[in-house]
Design a protein around this motif. Structure first.
Motif, PDB file in Angstrom:
ATOM      1  N   TYR A  93       0.837  -1.201   0.000  1.00 34.73           N
ATOM      2  CA  TYR A  93       0.000   0.000   0.000  1.00 34.73           C
ATOM      3  C   TYR A  93       0.877   1.259   0.000  1.00 34.73           C
ATOM      4  CZ  TYR A  93      -4.300  -2.608   1.010  1.00 34.73           C
ATOM      5  OH  TYR A  93      -5.384  -3.450   0.938  1.00 34.73           O
ATOM      6  N   GLN A  94       0.387   2.282  -0.675  1.00 35.78           N
ATOM      7  CA  GLN A  94       1.079   3.570  -0.704  1.00 35.78           C
ATOM      8  C   GLN A  94       0.527   4.448   0.421  1.00 35.78           C
ATOM      9  OE1 GLN A  94       3.655   4.154  -2.909  1.00 35.78           O
ATOM     10  NE2 GLN A  94       3.319   2.002  -3.465  1.00 35.78           N
ATOM     11  N   TRP A  95       1.266   4.506   1.520  1.00 35.59           N
ATOM     12  CA  TRP A  95       0.830   5.279   2.676  1.00 35.59           C
ATOM     13  C   TRP A  95       1.239   6.746   2.510  1.00 35.59           C
ATOM     14  CZ3 TRP A  95      -1.887   3.023   6.757  1.00 35.59           C
ATOM     15  CH2 TRP A  95      -1.960   1.637   6.716  1.00 35.59           C
ATOM     16  N   SER A  96       0.401   7.649   2.997  1.00 36.25           N
ATOM     17  CA  SER A  96       0.700   9.080   2.893  1.00 36.25           C
ATOM     18  C   SER A  96       0.234   9.793   4.155  1.00 36.25           C
ATOM     19  CB  SER A  96       0.010   9.684   1.668  1.00 36.25           C
ATOM     20  OG  SER A  96      -1.402   9.663   1.823  1.00 36.25           O
ATOM     21  N   ASN A  97       0.543  11.067   4.255  1.00 41.71           N
ATOM     22  CA  ASN A  97       0.141  11.888   5.403  1.00 41.71           C
ATOM     23  C   ASN A  97      -0.961  12.877   5.026  1.00 41.71           C
ATOM     24  OD1 ASN A  97       2.003  10.849   7.388  1.00 41.71           O
ATOM     25  ND2 ASN A  97       3.625  11.863   6.229  1.00 41.71           N
ATOM     26  N   GLU A  98      -1.867  12.449   4.150  1.00 44.66           N
ATOM     27  CA  GLU A  98      -2.946  13.330   3.714  1.00 44.66           C
ATOM     28  C   GLU A  98      -3.884  13.653   4.877  1.00 44.66           C
ATOM     29  OE1 GLU A  98      -5.033  11.653   0.456  1.00 44.66           O
ATOM     30  OE2 GLU A  98      -3.227  11.218  -0.722  1.00 44.66           O
ATOM     31  N   PRO A  99      -4.477  14.828   4.871  1.00 38.65           N
ATOM     32  CA  PRO A  99      -5.471  15.152   5.914  1.00 38.65           C
ATOM     33  C   PRO A  99      -6.728  14.313   5.717  1.00 38.65           C
ATOM     34  CG  PRO A  99      -5.416  16.876   4.249  1.00 38.65           C
ATOM     35  CD  PRO A  99      -4.267  15.959   3.937  1.00 38.65           C
ATOM     36  N   GLU A 100      -7.442  14.095   6.797  1.00 35.41           N
ATOM     37  CA  GLU A 100      -8.649  13.272   6.716  1.00 35.41           C
ATOM     38  C   GLU A 100      -9.749  14.019   5.974  1.00 35.41           C
ATOM     39  OE1 GLU A 100     -11.248  10.253   9.497  1.00 35.41           O
ATOM     40  OE2 GLU A 100      -9.592  11.415  10.343  1.00 35.41           O
ATOM     41  N   LEU A 101     -10.514  13.278   5.157  1.00 33.20           N
ATOM     42  CA  LEU A 101     -11.613  13.873   4.404  1.00 33.20           C
ATOM     43  C   LEU A 101     -12.673  14.420   5.358  1.00 33.20           C
ATOM     44  CD1 LEU A 101     -12.083  11.119   1.660  1.00 33.20           C
ATOM     45  CD2 LEU A 101     -11.155  13.408   1.310  1.00 33.20           C
ATOM     46  N   ASN A 102     -13.316  15.502   4.941  1.00 36.18           N
ATOM     47  CA  ASN A 102     -14.376  16.077   5.779  1.00 36.18           C
ATOM     48  C   ASN A 102     -15.750  15.575   5.362  1.00 36.18           C
ATOM     49  OD1 ASN A 102     -14.685  17.386   3.364  1.00 36.18           O
ATOM     50  ND2 ASN A 102     -14.555  19.466   4.184  1.00 36.18           N
ATOM     51  N   TRP A 103     -15.787  14.444   4.675  1.00 37.83           N
ATOM     52  CA  TRP A 103     -17.050  13.837   4.268  1.00 37.83           C
ATOM     53  C   TRP A 103     -17.681  13.110   5.465  1.00 37.83           C
ATOM     54  CZ3 TRP A 103     -15.403  10.928  -0.855  1.00 37.83           C
ATOM     55  CH2 TRP A 103     -14.925  11.862  -1.772  1.00 37.83           C
ATOM     56  N   LYS A 104     -18.957  12.791   5.334  1.00 38.46           N
ATOM     57  CA  LYS A 104     -19.639  11.974   6.328  1.00 38.46           C
ATOM     58  C   LYS A 104     -18.910  10.645   6.436  1.00 38.46           C
ATOM     59  CE  LYS A 104     -24.160   9.971   7.414  1.00 38.46           C
ATOM     60  NZ  LYS A 104     -25.556   9.793   6.926  1.00 38.46           N
ATOM     61  N   SER A 105     -18.571  10.227   7.661  1.00 41.36           N
ATOM     62  CA  SER A 105     -17.730   9.044   7.815  1.00 41.36           C
ATOM     63  C   SER A 105     -18.219   8.126   8.924  1.00 41.36           C
ATOM     64  CB  SER A 105     -16.280   9.453   8.092  1.00 41.36           C
ATOM     65  OG  SER A 105     -16.176  10.083   9.359  1.00 41.36           O
ATOM     66  N   LYS A 106     -17.787   6.866   8.827  1.00 39.61           N
ATOM     67  CA  LYS A 106     -18.009   5.861   9.862  1.00 39.61           C
ATOM     68  C   LYS A 106     -16.721   5.067  10.036  1.00 39.61           C
ATOM     69  CE  LYS A 106     -23.001   5.199   9.262  1.00 39.61           C
ATOM     70  NZ  LYS A 106     -24.092   4.193   9.009  1.00 39.61           N
ATOM     71  N   THR A 107     -16.595   4.395  11.175  1.00 37.94           N
ATOM     72  CA  THR A 107     -15.407   3.602  11.482  1.00 37.94           C
ATOM     73  C   THR A 107     -15.805   2.156  11.717  1.00 37.94           C
ATOM     74  OG1 THR A 107     -14.255   5.489  12.466  1.00 37.94           O
ATOM     75  CG2 THR A 107     -13.485   3.296  13.094  1.00 37.94           C
ATOM     76  N   PHE A 108     -14.997   1.244  11.214  1.00 37.89           N
ATOM     77  CA  PHE A 108     -15.270  -0.183  11.384  1.00 37.89           C
ATOM     78  C   PHE A 108     -15.005  -0.593  12.826  1.00 37.89           C
ATOM     79  CE2 PHE A 108     -13.728  -4.669  11.122  1.00 37.89           C
ATOM     80  CZ  PHE A 108     -14.945  -5.242  10.770  1.00 37.89           C
ATOM     81  N   ASP A 109     -16.015  -1.174  13.466  1.00 34.06           N
ATOM     82  CA  ASP A 109     -15.897  -1.681  14.831  1.00 34.06           C
ATOM     83  C   ASP A 109     -15.643  -3.180  14.757  1.00 34.06           C
ATOM     84  OD1 ASP A 109     -16.445  -2.765  17.416  1.00 34.06           O
ATOM     85  OD2 ASP A 109     -17.574  -0.949  17.923  1.00 34.06           O
ATOM     86  N   GLU A 110     -14.456  -3.581  15.171  1.00 32.00           N
ATOM     87  CA  GLU A 110     -14.047  -4.982  15.037  1.00 32.00           C
ATOM     88  C   GLU A 110     -14.787  -5.912  15.996  1.00 32.00           C
ATOM     89  OE1 GLU A 110     -11.543  -3.102  18.168  1.00 32.00           O
ATOM     90  OE2 GLU A 110     -12.237  -2.541  16.153  1.00 32.00           O
ATOM     91  N   ASN A 111     -15.453  -5.365  17.008  1.00 32.98           N
ATOM     92  CA  ASN A 111     -16.163  -6.208  17.976  1.00 32.98           C
ATOM     93  C   ASN A 111     -17.565  -6.589  17.518  1.00 32.98           C
ATOM     94  OD1 ASN A 111     -14.181  -6.361  20.155  1.00 32.98           O
ATOM     95  ND2 ASN A 111     -14.483  -4.155  20.319  1.00 32.98           N
ATOM     96  N   ILE A 112     -18.161  -5.781  16.674  1.00 33.29           N
ATOM     97  CA  ILE A 112     -19.490  -6.094  16.154  1.00 33.29           C
ATOM     98  C   ILE A 112     -19.477  -6.251  14.640  1.00 33.29           C
ATOM     99  CG2 ILE A 112     -20.712  -5.015  18.072  1.00 33.29           C
ATOM    100  CD1 ILE A 112     -21.139  -2.551  16.338  1.00 33.29           C
ATOM    101  N   LEU A 113     -18.309  -6.042  14.027  1.00 30.00           N
ATOM    102  CA  LEU A 113     -18.125  -6.207  12.584  1.00 30.00           C
ATOM    103  C   LEU A 113     -19.092  -5.342  11.784  1.00 30.00           C
ATOM    104  CD1 LEU A 113     -17.586 -10.089  12.366  1.00 30.00           C
ATOM    105  CD2 LEU A 113     -15.919  -8.293  12.844  1.00 30.00           C
ATOM    106  N   ARG A 114     -19.213  -4.100  12.220  1.00 28.62           N
ATOM    107  CA  ARG A 114     -20.059  -3.135  11.506  1.00 28.62           C
ATOM    108  C   ARG A 114     -19.390  -1.767  11.520  1.00 28.62           C
ATOM    109  NH1 ARG A 114     -24.614  -5.416  14.401  1.00 28.62           N
ATOM    110  NH2 ARG A 114     -24.721  -3.550  15.688  1.00 28.62           N
ATOM    111  N   PHE A 115     -19.786  -0.928  10.577  1.00 27.39           N
ATOM    112  CA  PHE A 115     -19.320   0.451  10.567  1.00 27.39           C
ATOM    113  C   PHE A 115     -20.253   1.286  11.430  1.00 27.39           C
ATOM    114  CE2 PHE A 115     -17.212  -1.168   6.830  1.00 27.39           C
ATOM    115  CZ  PHE A 115     -15.988  -0.500   6.825  1.00 27.39           C
ATOM    116  N   ILE A 116     -19.663   2.074  12.330  1.00 27.84           N
ATOM    117  CA  ILE A 116     -20.430   2.916  13.239  1.00 27.84           C
ATOM    118  C   ILE A 116     -19.924   4.355  13.126  1.00 27.84           C
ATOM    119  CG2 ILE A 116     -20.849   1.012  14.844  1.00 27.84           C
ATOM    120  CD1 ILE A 116     -18.639   2.192  16.630  1.00 27.84           C
ATOM    121  N   LEU A 117     -20.694   5.284  13.693  1.00 28.58           N
ATOM    122  CA  LEU A 117     -20.239   6.672  13.697  1.00 28.58           C
ATOM    123  C   LEU A 117     -18.881   6.757  14.368  1.00 28.58           C
ATOM    124  CD1 LEU A 117     -23.544   8.586  14.579  1.00 28.58           C
ATOM    125  CD2 LEU A 117     -22.434   8.345  12.346  1.00 28.58           C
ATOM    126  N   SER A 118     -17.979   7.482  13.772  1.00 28.44           N
ATOM    127  CA  SER A 118     -16.590   7.498  14.218  1.00 28.44           C
ATOM    128  C   SER A 118     -16.482   7.879  15.684  1.00 28.44           C
ATOM    129  CB  SER A 118     -15.790   8.485  13.365  1.00 28.44           C
ATOM    130  OG  SER A 118     -15.819   8.086  12.012  1.00 28.44           O
TER     131      SER A 118
END
Length: 342
Positions: free
Chosen positions: A162-187
């Protein structure tokens, strides 16, 4: 065929089915996505979504694909079909030998627009070559399940490349993957989960485009990020959290994969082409009381201890293929006895 034409054809054909009246909105969307995934995994179609402005669907050429099964040689028919494909196949088989068996079976009920499973069983591999020659199609003698697994990159290889970079995080609507329930939730804002444990070093974020109905996924490690495919990204988080989610029944040759951690498509196709059946969805795993074998250390979590609902079951998966699939994802299989019959 364009993606729009495919959806229009799907909607029309589905409207002719008996279940059409009960499907609306998200239900119809889920049926389309499930059908797309099944057609891809079975080798019938290829879907190119790399360009959001020009999404295309390609029908694969007809081919006989050998199954990785013991006993007499077996092959399934994949790719494009016509209304008289089965009759042509029967005639070709009869001309090669009266002893050749053809089995035609429906896929699971909800996949009404996925072609039937057609498998040919012969006494010798040479007969499968002759049948394919009569039909003027290819026969893949080496089971595609093996070929795909050997070709597929591993999770470790992917993370390195993977090509890793130091880009700023997007300001779009986002969710984060929760590894305990295997779903994307509000960050979340905390670095600890509800139980007080520190969250994995790697975070998978889902961003929704503000104007188009599309999503992209980024892995974050501290301040660095890289764009990834969703399915590979989820297993990167699971690896970091030391969570094992793949379950295998050694006696029934069934592999269970949580729907919240779907396999990368190339690996899903490898498992699907072990049988020619699309995976079957089940809400809860019917685990027998006794575990056949467990070689996990105590610090590793088990999927049955997580808040997980929904599994895809892959049938007729040989142990070597199951082990190789898990290894590609840096997973340790959970060996269980599943109380289920197909």
């Amino acid at each position: 065929m364009s993606w729009l034409s495919f959806k229009q054809a799907f909607n029309y054909l589905h409207s002719l089915s008996k279940t059409a009246s009960s499907d609306e909105g998200d239900d119809m969307k889920n049926k389309i996505l499930s059908t797309v995934r099944a057609l891809n995994s079975l080798g019938h179609c290829e879907f190119d979504f790399t360009d959001n402005n020009r999404r295309r669907v390609y029908v694969a050429p007809p081919v006989l694909i050998r199954l990785p099964s013991g006993g007499f040689p077996q092959a399934i028919l994949a790719g494009v079909r016509t209304p008289n494909t089965i009759d042509k196949l029967r005639n070709a088989c009869q001309s090669v030998g009266q002893h050749i068996n053809i089995d035609v079976a429906e896929q699971k009920n909800e996949l009404i627009l996925v072609p039937k499973r057609i498998v040919v069983q012969t006494e010798d591999v040479s007969e499968l070559h002759k049948i394919a020659a009569q039909l003027a199609i290819n026969f893949i003698e080496t089971p595609s399940s093996w070929s795909l697994l050997h070709f597929a990159a591993s999770l470790e290889d992917s993370l390195i490349n993977y090509q890793w970079s130091n880009e700023p995080e997007l300001n779009w609507k986002s969710k984060t993957f929760d590894e305990n329930i295997l779903r994307f939730i509000l960050s979340p804002t905390s670095i600890e989960d509800d139980s007080g444990k520190r969250k994995p070093d790697i975070r998978l974020s889902q961003y929704q485009h503000p104007y188009r109905n599309t999503k992209i996924y980024y892995l974050w490690q501290e301040e660095r990020c890289t764009q990834v495919e969703r399915d590979w990204g989820r297993y990167a988080v699971l690896k970091s959290a030391k969570i094992q989610v793949l379950i295998y029944d050694q006696r029934r040759f069934i592999m269970a994969v949580p729907v919240g951690a779907k396999l990368p498509q190339i690996l899903e196709r490898a498992l699907t082409l072990c049988s020619g059946y699309a995976p079957i969805f089940i809400e809860k795993l019917p685990l027998q009381q006794r575990t056949i074998n467990s070689f996990l250390s105590k610090e590793k979590e088990v999927v049955t201890n997580l808040n997980v609902t929904g599994f895809n079951l892959f049938r007729d998966v040989p142990p070597q293929i199951a082990e190789m699939t898990a290894a590609k994802l840096d997973q340790t299989m959970l060996i269980k006895s599943l109380d289920i019959k197909f």
